[in-house]
Write a protein that holds these residues in place. Structure first.
Motif, PDB file in Angstrom:
ATOM      1  N   ALA A 116       0.783  -1.036   0.001  1.00  0.00           N
ATOM      2  CA  ALA A 116       0.000  -0.018  -0.179  1.00  0.00           C
ATOM      3  C   ALA A 116       0.728   1.088  -0.036  1.00  0.00           C
ATOM      4  O   ALA A 116       2.016   1.313   0.583  1.00  0.00           O
ATOM      5  N   ALA A 117       0.342   2.590  -0.709  1.00  0.00           N
ATOM      6  CA  ALA A 117       0.869   3.617  -0.682  1.00  0.00           C
ATOM      7  C   ALA A 117      -0.120   4.516  -0.739  1.00  0.00           C
ATOM      8  O   ALA A 117      -1.289   4.515  -1.155  1.00  0.00           O
ATOM      9  N   THR A 118       0.413   5.938  -0.420  1.00  0.00           N
ATOM     10  CA  THR A 118      -0.511   7.200  -0.814  1.00  0.00           C
ATOM     11  C   THR A 118       0.111   7.906  -1.756  1.00  0.00           C
ATOM     12  O   THR A 118       1.393   7.768  -2.409  1.00  0.00           O
ATOM     13  N   GLU A 119      -0.537   9.104  -2.207  1.00  0.00           N
ATOM     14  CA  GLU A 119       0.164   9.944  -3.055  1.00  0.00           C
ATOM     15  C   GLU A 119       1.132  10.749  -2.521  1.00  0.00           C
ATOM     16  O   GLU A 119       1.928  11.370  -3.104  1.00  0.00           O
ATOM     17  N   ARG A 120       1.581  10.740  -1.271  1.00  0.00           N
ATOM     18  CA  ARG A 120       2.448  11.457  -0.489  1.00  0.00           C
ATOM     19  C   ARG A 120       3.995  10.312  -0.602  1.00  0.00           C
ATOM     20  O   ARG A 120       4.867  11.102  -0.274  1.00  0.00           O
ATOM     21  N   SER A 121       3.446   9.121  -1.054  1.00  0.00           N
ATOM     22  CA  SER A 121       4.804   8.285  -1.211  1.00  0.00           C
ATOM     23  C   SER A 121       5.704   8.698  -2.167  1.00  0.00           C
ATOM     24  O   SER A 121       5.025   8.839  -3.346  1.00  0.00           O
ATOM     25  N   ALA A 122       7.000   8.925  -2.020  1.00  0.00           N
ATOM     26  CA  ALA A 122       7.878   9.559  -3.049  1.00  0.00           C
ATOM     27  C   ALA A 122       7.933   8.573  -4.076  1.00  0.00           C
ATOM     28  O   ALA A 122       8.013   9.025  -5.306  1.00  0.00           O
ATOM     29  N   TRP A 123       7.904   7.350  -3.909  1.00  0.00           N
ATOM     30  CA  TRP A 123       8.025   6.528  -5.126  1.00  0.00           C
ATOM     31  C   TRP A 123       7.108   6.518  -6.061  1.00  0.00           C
ATOM     32  O   TRP A 123       7.226   6.370  -7.160  1.00  0.00           O
ATOM     33  N   VAL A 124       5.736   6.856  -5.642  1.00  0.00           N
ATOM     34  CA  VAL A 124       4.765   6.980  -6.522  1.00  0.00           C
ATOM     35  C   VAL A 124       4.857   8.103  -7.615  1.00  0.00           C
ATOM     36  O   VAL A 124       4.848   7.888  -8.705  1.00  0.00           O
ATOM     37  N   ASP A 125       5.345   9.523  -6.990  1.00  0.00           N
ATOM     38  CA  ASP A 125       5.584  10.511  -8.000  1.00  0.00           C
ATOM     39  C   ASP A 125       6.935  10.307  -8.931  1.00  0.00           C
ATOM     40  O   ASP A 125       6.829  10.327 -10.129  1.00  0.00           O
ATOM     41  N   ASP A 126       7.798   9.303  -8.383  1.00  0.00           N
ATOM     42  CA  ASP A 126       9.175   8.891  -9.221  1.00  0.00           C
ATOM     43  C   ASP A 126       8.762   7.955 -10.643  1.00  0.00           C
ATOM     44  O   ASP A 126       8.984   8.207 -11.570  1.00  0.00           O
ATOM     45  N   VAL A 127       7.528   6.973  -9.997  1.00  0.00           N
ATOM     46  CA  VAL A 127       7.330   6.051 -11.070  1.00  0.00           C
ATOM     47  C   VAL A 127       6.328   6.922 -12.153  1.00  0.00           C
ATOM     48  O   VAL A 127       6.403   6.677 -13.254  1.00  0.00           O
ATOM     49  N   ARG A 128       5.494   7.813 -11.639  1.00  0.00           N
ATOM     50  CA  ARG A 128       4.649   8.287 -12.456  1.00  0.00           C
ATOM     51  C   ARG A 128       5.100   9.396 -13.334  1.00  0.00           C
ATOM     52  O   ARG A 128       5.028   9.346 -14.760  1.00  0.00           O
ATOM     53  N   ALA A 129       6.322  10.139 -12.953  1.00  0.00           N
ATOM     54  CA  ALA A 129       7.061  10.845 -13.719  1.00  0.00           C
ATOM     55  C   ALA A 129       7.831   9.960 -14.832  1.00  0.00           C
ATOM     56  O   ALA A 129       8.064  10.453 -16.214  1.00  0.00           O
ATOM     57  N   TRP A 130       8.450   8.909 -14.398  1.00  0.00           N
ATOM     58  CA  TRP A 130       9.076   7.898 -15.337  1.00  0.00           C
ATOM     59  C   TRP A 130       8.349   7.510 -16.358  1.00  0.00           C
ATOM     60  O   TRP A 130       8.736   7.453 -17.505  1.00  0.00           O
ATOM     61  N   ARG A 131       6.825   7.228 -16.247  1.00  0.00           N
ATOM     62  CA  ARG A 131       6.129   6.685 -17.187  1.00  0.00           C
ATOM     63  C   ARG A 131       5.811   7.846 -18.218  1.00  0.00           C
ATOM     64  O   ARG A 131       5.610   7.470 -19.099  1.00  0.00           O
ATOM     65  N   GLN A 132       5.599   9.019 -17.584  1.00  0.00           N
ATOM     66  CA  GLN A 132       5.383  10.247 -18.598  1.00  0.00           C
ATOM     67  C   GLN A 132       6.640  10.429 -19.549  1.00  0.00           C
ATOM     68  O   GLN A 132       6.353  10.721 -20.755  1.00  0.00           O
ATOM     69  N   ARG A 133       7.741   9.892 -19.054  1.00  0.00           N
ATOM     70  CA  ARG A 133       8.803  10.390 -19.741  1.00  0.00           C
ATOM     71  C   ARG A 133       8.943   9.298 -21.075  1.00  0.00           C
ATOM     72  O   ARG A 133       9.572   9.242 -22.013  1.00  0.00           O
ATOM     73  N   HIS A 134       8.060   8.169 -20.952  1.00  0.00           N
ATOM     74  CA  HIS A 134       8.297   6.885 -21.698  1.00  0.00           C
ATOM     75  C   HIS A 134       6.794   6.635 -22.269  1.00  0.00           C
ATOM     76  O   HIS A 134       6.269   5.568 -22.400  1.00  0.00           O
ATOM     77  N   ALA A 135       5.967   8.046 -22.395  1.00  0.00           N
ATOM     78  CA  ALA A 135       4.577   8.012 -23.006  1.00  0.00           C
ATOM     79  C   ALA A 135       4.681   7.250 -24.424  1.00  0.00           C
ATOM     80  O   ALA A 135       3.347   6.437 -24.385  1.00  0.00           O
ATOM     81  N   ALA A 136       5.606   7.009 -25.037  1.00  0.00           N
ATOM     82  CA  ALA A 136       5.425   6.511 -26.311  1.00  0.00           C
ATOM     83  C   ALA A 136       5.390   4.854 -26.286  1.00  0.00           C
ATOM     84  O   ALA A 136       4.900   4.064 -26.991  1.00  0.00           O
ATOM     85  N   VAL A 137       5.877   4.310 -25.218  1.00  0.00           N
ATOM     86  CA  VAL A 137       5.924   2.740 -24.976  1.00  0.00           C
ATOM     87  C   VAL A 137       4.626   2.296 -24.226  1.00  0.00           C
ATOM     88  O   VAL A 137       4.073   2.633 -23.306  1.00  0.00           O
ATOM     89  N   GLU A 138       3.992   1.499 -24.808  1.00  0.00           N
ATOM     90  CA  GLU A 138       2.940   0.789 -24.343  1.00  0.00           C
ATOM     91  C   GLU A 138       3.421  -0.057 -22.944  1.00  0.00           C
ATOM     92  O   GLU A 138       4.422  -0.612 -23.016  1.00  0.00           O
ATOM     93  N   MET A 139       2.874   0.107 -21.978  1.00  0.00           N
ATOM     94  CA  MET A 139       3.059  -0.657 -20.780  1.00  0.00           C
ATOM     95  C   MET A 139       1.743  -1.383 -20.101  1.00  0.00           C
ATOM     96  O   MET A 139       0.743  -0.741 -19.884  1.00  0.00           O
TER      97      MET A 139
END
Length: 214
Positions: free
Chosen positions: A83-106
């Motif tokens: 479990a995590a919340t929106e305040r969990s640092a790793w959530v922001d890190d993964v979301r930003a990483w996903r946006q950097r690779h928006a062209a890759v289907e995941m």
């Protein structure tokens, strides 16, 4: 680091020492058991583990993307650990990483740990059970399936490689007649030593490359 090519169900797969599989014909990168946020879960429970595991794993994925240029990433379960919340640092890190690779289907084929977090909120599609990708069935649990050769995770397979008098426990790729298992990708994941069986192919992921062991 040297990779190793194998032919499974008639398809060429590249085993990468960073504990990933690249399926050339489909431009698909496969990883399993990433367990994002595991360090944070441990620290909340009072278990002293170093921070930075999620950042390290994202950097490893970045390097794989740079090297292999996949069109699609499929995670074979347990993308997150708990479990995590929106305040969990790793959530922001993964979301930003996903946006950097928006062209890759995941796509995540959901594992038992993924029920603790809404992975779709990261911008990653979720397949609740298994994903048909002929001739393969992509799954989290390594159970045979009538529709194809199963590629799965869950077990965190490992093997022992001997170097003279020293023994090294290493992550392993395992291929049986109907089921193949990927090693756990995540930095903080453990190993389950697998046993030798007739016809079983085992490849160790060493720092120098992928090597057959049996």
């Amino acid at each position: 680091m040297s990779t190793r090519d194998v032919v499974i169900a008639g398809e060429r797969l590249t085993l990468h020492p960073e504990r990933a599989v690249f399926w050339h014909a489909q431009g698909t990168l496969l990883v399993s058991d990433v367990h994002f946020g595991k360090g944070a879960v441990f620290r909340r429970a009072g278990i002293a583990v170093p921070s930075g595991d999620t950042e390290d794993d994202l950097q490893r994925l970045d390097a794989l993307f740079d090297e292999l240029a996949p069109r699609r990433l499929v995670i074979l379960g347990d993308l997150v650990h708990g479990a995590a919340t929106e305040r969990s640092a790793w959530v922001d890190d993964v979301r930003a990483w996903r946006q950097r690779h928006a062209a890759v289907e995941m796509v995540l084929v959901a594992g038992n740990h993924d029920r603790h977090f809404d992975v779709a909120s990261l911008g990653i599609s979720v397949q609740p059970d298994r994903l048909a990708a002929p001739p393969f069935v992509l799954s989290h649990h390594p159970h045979p399936h009538k529709e194809g050769y199963v590629l799965a995770g869950h077990v965190h397979p490992g093997t022992v490689v001997r170097d003279g008098w020293r023994k090294h426990r290493l992550p392993a790729f395992v291929f049986d007649r109907d089921v193949g298992m990927l090693p756990a990708f995540g930095t903080l994941t453990g190993l389950h030593e697998i046993t030798a069986l007739p016809g079983r192919q085992v490849f160790a992921a060493t720092p120098a490359g992928v090597i057959p062991t049996r």
